[in-house]
Write a protein that holds these residues in place. Structure first.
Motif, PDB file in Angstrom:
ATOM      1  N   LYS A 165    -105.487  -9.235  -4.394  1.00 28.55           N
ATOM      2  CA  LYS A 165    -106.655  -9.685  -3.747  1.00 28.55           C
ATOM      3  C   LYS A 165    -106.702  -8.188  -2.862  1.00 28.55           C
ATOM      4  O   LYS A 165    -106.293  -7.557  -2.496  1.00 28.55           O
ATOM      5  N   GLU A 167    -110.525  -6.579  -0.703  1.00 31.92           N
ATOM      6  CA  GLU A 167    -110.981  -6.610   0.623  1.00 31.92           C
ATOM      7  C   GLU A 167    -111.767  -5.383   1.078  1.00 31.92           C
ATOM      8  O   GLU A 167    -111.132  -4.725   1.039  1.00 31.92           O
ATOM      9  N   PRO A 270    -112.992 -12.976   4.974  1.00 28.74           N
ATOM     10  CA  PRO A 270    -112.519 -12.438   4.507  1.00 28.74           C
ATOM     11  C   PRO A 270    -110.867 -12.656   5.276  1.00 28.74           C
ATOM     12  O   PRO A 270    -110.798 -12.716   6.521  1.00 28.74           O
ATOM     13  N   ILE A 298    -114.355  -9.478  -1.567  1.00 28.24           N
ATOM     14  CA  ILE A 298    -113.907  -9.984  -2.027  1.00 28.24           C
ATOM     15  C   ILE A 298    -113.422  -9.873  -3.732  1.00 28.24           C
ATOM     16  O   ILE A 298    -113.995 -10.949  -4.418  1.00 28.24           O
TER      17      ILE A 298
END
Length: 447
Positions: A165, A167, A270, A298
């Motif tokens: 992931k 951000e 986030p 994101i």
């Protein structure tokens, strides 16, 4: 009777005083402020027929800019270079003066026509805009591009990442927007890389460094990028690309049965990013002229084995809602991605941001024009992509502002230079941006 006449005279006198005071105040305001008020108050023209767009959709035909001939990047010895073209045009709609269409296409790929996006800003209170903002697409491309490079770096190292992931939070700012020296800035980019893996901290750190070195869009922000701008007045070929009445009937977009865009049921946030800019709740002209705001994106995997680089992006806008859009990458010769590539989003967001500034500057100047658009090409370069030494660059931004107008050359040059100066996305590339990156492995930050 006499008393009622006196009351009427008093009321008339008060109204007269208020009118005179209002008149004096109105003309004591800078012309840019008066013009902006008129722009915001004037309702757009209503049309009988509207072209219906999806928020994200494929282009029917390859792009054909009028201001330049697109070039194909040369790919040599372990490099995968890519040139991407973007063309924007305004979309006429009485409910939004900031509605626009951005078309983008990676060049040199057989039978690939690229994509178009609907972008919007400033929806009325209680309603959603027609699409994400230009800077939402810009930030989405930035996050998705790093996500791709992390996955690629892990592959080069032979490491399995159970979850990835990314951000990204971009902090934008106007400085004295309505003054002759007004400018827009991308002050800071904060990035969190969030991984789940059984690999050691040392190996994860190596993957992070490889990904950052090959983060093409990030490199463009981190360093000063060459921008070659051009103003074209009353040029040829407005038949193919021009402002037309249009609308988007739904925030949901589908291509080949795959949903490419939607608004989340509730706004999402986030996991680790913390907002820096605080909303003071009062939007006067001084606040607007020096406005600070943030856009986050994101990027996360969708775990599609056939399309390993397919990812979902949750992105914020200047209004409260968050959108979900999707990005994909080329995985072979003449491949056809399921969604726009990360660098296509980044390129289109840059052109769309400049288009927004041309709209605002023309309003501040009360510029008389028939039409305008932006045509860009950004040249990207990647080297040693299958090794631990892989690196990427954003080499050049070729930016063309086209306008149909009978205004003087001096006024048009003023319009052009001010639009360039206010463009957050372009200034983020032109100047070196502060980049802050944090790494999290299995829920814990790695320093």
């Amino acid at each position: 009777m006499k008393k009622s006449k006196k009351v009427v005279l008093v009321i008339a006198s008060i109204i007269g005083v208020i009118a005179i005071a209002g008149f004096i105040y109105w003309f004591s305001m800078p012309s840019e402020e008066r013009n902006m008020i008129l722009f915001m108050m004037e309702k757009g023209e209503t049309y009988t027929n509207y072209q219906e767009y999806q928020v994200i959709d494929r282009n029917e035909d390859p792009l054909a800019p009028a201001s330049f001939k697109p070039s194909v990047a040369q790919t040599i010895d372990g490099a995968v270079n890519r040139n991407i073209v973007a063309i924007t045009e305004m979309v006429k709609n009485e409910n939004s003066k900031m509605l626009k269409k951005g078309m983008m296409q990676s060049t040199g790929i057989d039978d690939y026509t690229g994509w178009h996006l609907i972008a919007d800003e400033g929806a009325a209170e209680g309603s959603n805009p027609f699409g994400p903002s230009p800077l939402s697409y810009y930030t989405s491309g930035l996050a998705a591009n790093l996500h791709t490079q992390i996955l690629w770096a892990a592959g080069v190292k032979g490491v399995t990442l159970d979850d990835i992931k990314v951000e990204v939070l971009n902090k934008f700012r106007w400085h004295d927007m309505m003054s002759p020296d007004g400018a827009g800035f991308l002050d800071e980019t904060t990035t969190n890389i969030i991984l789940q893996s059984s690999a050691s901290k040392e190996v994860i750190q190596e993957i992070k460094e490889m990904a950052l070195s090959s983060w093409t869009a990030g490199e463009g922000l981190r360093n000063e990028t060459v921008i070659e701008p051009t103003l074209i007045v009353n040029g040829e070929n407005w038949e193919k690309y021009h402002a037309t009445p249009g609308t988007s009937l739904s925030e949901e977009s589908f291509v080949d049965g795959f949903k490419l865009s939607s608004i989340t049921a509730i706004p999402k946030k986030p996991e680790y990013l913390k907002p820096v800019v605080k909303d003071d709740g009062v939007l006067g002209f001084d606040t607007m002229a020096n406005m600070e705001f943030e856009i986050f994106a994101i990027a996360e995997s969708v775990e599609n084995k056939e399309r390993p680089y397919l990812k979902k992006i949750t992105v914020s806008t200047p209004t409260p809602e968050t959108w979900e859009i999707y990005s994909d990458e080329f995985i072979g010769d003449n491949d056809s991605p399921l969604a726009p590539t990360s660098l296509e989003y980044f390129t289109a967001g840059t052109a769309l941001c400049l288009t927004s500034q041309t709209t605002l500057v023309s309003a501040m100047m009360r510029l008389e024009f028939t039409d305008y658009r932006v045509e860009d090409q950004i040249d990207y370069r990647q080297e040693a992509i299958d090794s631990v030494k892989m690196v990427s660059y954003t080499d050049t931004v070729h930016s063309h502002v086209l306008i149909q107008s009978n205004e003087s050359q001096e006024r048009l040059e003023q319009f052009y230079n001010k639009s360039l100066a206010l463009c957050f996305a372009g200034e983020g590339l032109k100047n070196a941006t502060e980049m802050n990156t944090n790494l999290y492995l299995n829920g814990k930050e790695i320093k």
